[in-house]
Design an enzyme around this catalytic site. Structure first.
Site, PDB file in Angstrom:
ATOM      1  N   SER A 198       0.852  -1.188   0.000  1.00  0.00           N
ATOM      2  CA  SER A 198       0.000   0.000   0.000  1.00  0.00           C
ATOM      3  C   SER A 198       0.884   1.232   0.000  1.00  0.00           C
ATOM      4  O   SER A 198       2.040   1.179   0.445  1.00  0.00           O
ATOM      5  CB  SER A 198      -0.907   0.019   1.232  1.00  0.00           C
ATOM      6  OG  SER A 198      -1.534   1.280   1.394  1.00  0.00           O
ATOM      7  N   TYR A 204      -1.187  -1.653  10.368  1.00  0.00           N
ATOM      8  CA  TYR A 204      -1.343  -1.670   8.906  1.00  0.00           C
ATOM      9  C   TYR A 204      -0.138  -1.065   8.173  1.00  0.00           C
ATOM     10  O   TYR A 204       0.421  -1.711   7.269  1.00  0.00           O
ATOM     11  CB  TYR A 204      -2.634  -0.956   8.514  1.00  0.00           C
ATOM     12  CG  TYR A 204      -3.029  -1.159   7.074  1.00  0.00           C
ATOM     13  CD1 TYR A 204      -3.585  -2.365   6.647  1.00  0.00           C
ATOM     14  CD2 TYR A 204      -2.834  -0.158   6.137  1.00  0.00           C
ATOM     15  CE1 TYR A 204      -3.941  -2.560   5.320  1.00  0.00           C
ATOM     16  CE2 TYR A 204      -3.193  -0.341   4.805  1.00  0.00           C
ATOM     17  CZ  TYR A 204      -3.743  -1.538   4.414  1.00  0.00           C
ATOM     18  OH  TYR A 204      -4.095  -1.731   3.089  1.00  0.00           O
TER      19      TYR A 204
END
Length: 265
Positions: A141, A155
């Protein structure tokens, strides 16, 4: 055909994973699709088989359960399947703070987003090297480049791991016929925000900030075939990554943490 490639895709029941399945099916590759929702995999398999005449194997597994992951690999080998490509796509986030979640929730997250991709890559790498052909795409990401903020605590760390892992592995196998790429998208059309409970809080993002899964996947496949280690998709995302990488941390961190407040439950 005997030389048809087979690609294994995790998290293939929706979003980016399902689009990877469609993209590789269109290229004539056989597929092994993995997710918890077997019925959705079977619906997708029926669509792709009818449209492209490929073979699709659907396997359900909870990738937060190490025993199920090991059993998944065993099932694939028992069927005499050996993936030529691996798309480590399965993932999610926990929008709450670290202290407001349970230890088990955080450990499950680490299993799905860190341990399982690592395990699958290691288990299927040797046959790729033996064949002199392999394709691995690890879905990271753009937040892998961020300093982190409140909420979604692990995350950024998990996605940074996927980025660094991909680059290190690529350095080891690039000249042995195996291409490894870290895919770093931003906001993408998927069920991601629904799954983590953020859909209502975040609302609808302006379309200019959201990429289609098709655009993200096509960029990833092109980058992987070209042997690129990292692909950040979308011009706005590329600009954001550039700023996070090259601006002083004292400027970036407050901006990131201010902007991230709406994404925390």
């Amino acid at each position: 055909m005997a030389d048809t490639r087979t690609f294994l895709i995790t998290g293939a029941s929706s979003g980016i994973g399902a689009q990877f399945a469609r993209a590789y099916a269109q290229r004539g590759y056989n597929l092994i699709l993995v997710a918890r929702r077997l019925n959705r995999l079977q619906d997708l398999a029926a669509e792709l088989t009818a449209k492209h005449g490929i073979a699709v194997t659907c396997l359900d597994a909870d990738l937060s359960d190490r025993a199920q992951v090991k059993a998944l690999v065993a099932r694939i080998r028992e069927m005499n399947l050996s993936p030529d490509g691996l798309i480590n796509n399965a993932g999610y986030s926990l929008a709450h703070t670290f202290a407001s979640t349970t230890t088990q929730q955080q450990m499950d997250f680490v299993e799905v987003c860190v341990m399982t991709p690592t395990y699958l890559a290691r288990e299927f790498l040797d046959p790729m090297l033996a064949r002199g052909f392999g394709r691995i795409i690890n879905v990271s990401s753009m937040v892998a480049f961020s300093p982190g903020a409140a909420g979604h605590t692990l995350y950024p760390a998990a996605k940074a791991y996927m980025l660094k892992f991909s680059r290190s592995l690529a350095a080891e196998v690039a000249y042995k016929g195996v291409n490894v790429t870290a895919l770093c998208p931003g906001s993408t059309e998927s069920e991601f925000q629904t799954a983590n409970g953020m859909a209502a809080a975040v609302g609808t993002s302006p379309s200019r900030f959201v990429q289609s899964a098709e655009a993200v996947v096509e960029a990833a496949i092109r980058a992987n075939e070209a042997g690129r280690e990292v692909i950040v998709t979308g011009l706005i995302n590329k600009l954001a990554v550039f700023l996070m990488t090259y601006l002083p941390d004292g400027l970036v961190t407050p901006l990131i943490r201010w902007g991230a407040k709406k994404y925390q439950l």
